[in-house]
Design a protein around this motif. Structure first.
Motif, PDB file in Angstrom:
ATOM      1  N   SER A   1      11.758 -32.265 -12.576  1.00 52.08           N
ATOM      2  CA  SER A   1      13.101 -32.303 -12.006  1.00 52.08           C
ATOM      3  C   SER A   1      14.099 -32.783 -13.043  1.00 52.08           C
ATOM      4  CB  SER A   1      13.150 -33.226 -10.780  1.00 52.08           C
ATOM      5  OG  SER A   1      12.779 -34.554 -11.130  1.00 52.08           O
ATOM      6  N   SER A  11       5.226 -31.294 -11.209  1.00 56.96           N
ATOM      7  CA  SER A  11       6.614 -31.062 -10.798  1.00 56.96           C
ATOM      8  C   SER A  11       7.543 -31.561 -11.891  1.00 56.96           C
ATOM      9  CB  SER A  11       6.931 -31.784  -9.486  1.00 56.96           C
ATOM     10  OG  SER A  11       6.160 -31.261  -8.414  1.00 56.96           O
ATOM     11  N   ALA A  34      13.222 -24.152  -6.200  1.00 57.89           N
ATOM     12  CA  ALA A  34      12.398 -24.680  -7.292  1.00 57.89           C
ATOM     13  C   ALA A  34      11.428 -23.622  -7.778  1.00 57.89           C
ATOM     14  CB  ALA A  34      11.622 -25.917  -6.834  1.00 57.89           C
ATOM     15  N   SER A  44      17.596 -32.050  -9.063  1.00 52.27           N
ATOM     16  CA  SER A  44      17.178 -30.668  -8.853  1.00 52.27           C
ATOM     17  C   SER A  44      15.802 -30.426  -9.461  1.00 52.27           C
ATOM     18  CB  SER A  44      18.187 -29.704  -9.487  1.00 52.27           C
ATOM     19  OG  SER A  44      19.462 -29.866  -8.903  1.00 52.27           O
ATOM     20  N   TYR A  45      14.945 -29.744  -8.708  1.00 53.18           N
ATOM     21  CA  TYR A  45      13.615 -29.403  -9.194  1.00 53.18           C
ATOM     22  C   TYR A  45      13.654 -28.093  -9.982  1.00 53.18           C
ATOM     23  CZ  TYR A  45      10.963 -32.988  -6.748  1.00 53.18           C
ATOM     24  OH  TYR A  45      10.439 -34.192  -6.351  1.00 53.18           O
ATOM     25  N   ARG A  53       7.884 -27.156  -8.931  1.00 56.19           N
ATOM     26  CA  ARG A  53       7.340 -28.004  -7.880  1.00 56.19           C
ATOM     27  C   ARG A  53       5.875 -27.659  -7.620  1.00 56.19           C
ATOM     28  NH1 ARG A  53      10.858 -27.180  -3.752  1.00 56.19           N
ATOM     29  NH2 ARG A  53      12.106 -29.058  -4.139  1.00 56.19           N
TER      30      ARG A  53
END
Length: 270
Positions: free
Chosen positions: A28, A26, A240, A32-33, A36
Motif C-alpha cells: 500500500s 500486500s 487493488a 491506497s493498496y 492485496r
C-alpha cells in the motif's frame, strides 16, 4: 463460478523448486493498496512473465522482491516474500546482499553517466571486488554474457551514453549479471526500444533461463508466449492489484481457466 487465483495453479508447477514464494503479500501507498493478498510461487531456473493492464500492481510486485519498496516514502508491505525459503522482510535481513542476489532492470535503459567499463567495475567494487584482475575478468565475462564484448571491447573507456538504446539496455543487464545474482527482475525492458533492438534483448532474456530465475513484466503477450515458462495475470479488483491466474505458458494461452484470462488473451479485455 470463476476459479479462484489459487485454484488455477496446476500440480506440476507446485512440484517444482520455488526460488521465490509470496504469501498474503500486500503493498500500500499511504491509504491506497497497489497489491492485496498475493500468493505466488516462482520456479527456480525459469522465466515467469507477469502480464495484465497498466496499474494492476505488476511493477509494485517486482519492487517487493528486492525491497526497492524501502525507498518509497509511505509504502507499506505486509505478508511474506521468501527467497530460498528465507523471509526477506524479517528484521535484520541484509538488504545490500539481497540487491546483489536479486538484480533489477528497468523499462528505460539507465546506464551510469560514466565509461562503459566503470558501469561494471563500480558496482563490483561496492560489493567487495577490489582486485584489478578480478574486475577485468568479471567485466569481460558480463559483457560476453549479453553479447556486447565484441561491440565495445575497443572502447571500454568511452562514455556509456554513446551506446544505442539496445546496447545501453544490454549494458544494464550486464551490470546486474556481473554481481552474480540468483534472480533477474525486468520491468518492461523492451518497451523503450526499436523492434530490432527489442528482438536482440528478448533473445538475451530467453537465454538467461539457463543460469538465472527471471521475472519479467511485459504488456507484449506475444513476447510472454515466446519466452516465458510460466505466465501470471494481474488485474485490478476492488481498487487493488490481485493475481487472477498462474499457469505454464502454453496452458495459460491455449486453455485459460479464468474468465478474465480468456478475455485478456483473446483481446476482449485489457
Amino acid at each position: 463460478m470463476s476459479a479462484s487465483p489459487r485454484e488455477t495453479l496446476d500440480s506440476p508447477q507446485k512440484l517444482q523448486d520455488a526460488c521465490i514464494s509470496t504469501e498474503g503479500l500486500s503493498v500500500s501507498y499511504a491509504k491506497s493498496y497497489a497489491l492485496r493478498d498475493l500468493h505466488l510461487e516462482i520456479p527456480r531456473g525459469s522465466i515467469t512473465a507477469l502480464v495484465g493492464p497498466s496499474g494492476c500492481g505488476k511493477s509494485s510486485f517486482l519492487k517487493t522482491l528486492n525491497r526497492l519498496t524501502d525507498l518509497i516514502t509511505g509504502c507499506r508491505v505486509t505478508g511474506s516474500v521468501r527467497l530460498d525459503g528465507e523471509d526477506i522482510y524479517q528484521s535484520g535481513f541484509d538488504v545490500l546482499s539481497l540487491r546483489r542476489r536479486v538484480g533489477m532492470i528497468f523499462q528505460k535503459p539507465n546506464p551510469f553517466p560514466l565509461s562503459i567499463r566503470r558501469n561494471l567495475t563500480l558496482p563490483l567494487e561496492e560489493h567487495g571486488t577490489q582486485d584489478s584482475a578480478a574486475l577485468a575478468a568479471k567485466t569481460e565475462a558480463a559483457l560476453r554474457d549479453v553479447g556486447l564484448w565484441d561491440e565495445v571491447k575497443d572502447r571500454l573507456d568511452s562514455s556509456a551514453m554513446i551506446l544505442s538504446g539496445g546496447q545501453q539496455q544490454r549494458l544494464c543487464i550486464a551490470r546486474a549479471l556481473a554481481l552474480g545474482p540468483e534472480v533477474v527482475l525486468l520491468d518492461e525492458p523492451c518497451s523503450a526500444l526499436d523492434p530490432l533492438s527489442s528482438a536482440v534483448v528478448e533473445d538475451l532474456i530467453a537465454s538467461l533461463r539457463e543460469s538465472y530465475t527471471v521475472i519479467i513484466v511485459t504488456h507484449n503477450l506475444s513476447q510472454a508466449r515466446r519466452i516465458a515458462d510460466q505466465t501470471a495475470l494481474f488485474w485490478l479488483e476492488n481498487g487493488a492489484g490481485t493475481l487472477i491466474e498462474t499457469a505454464p505458458t502454453e496452458q495459460f494461452f491455449s486453455q485459460p481457466q479464468h474468465r478474465l484470462t480468456k478475455e485478456y488473451v483473446s483481446g476482449a479485455r485489457g
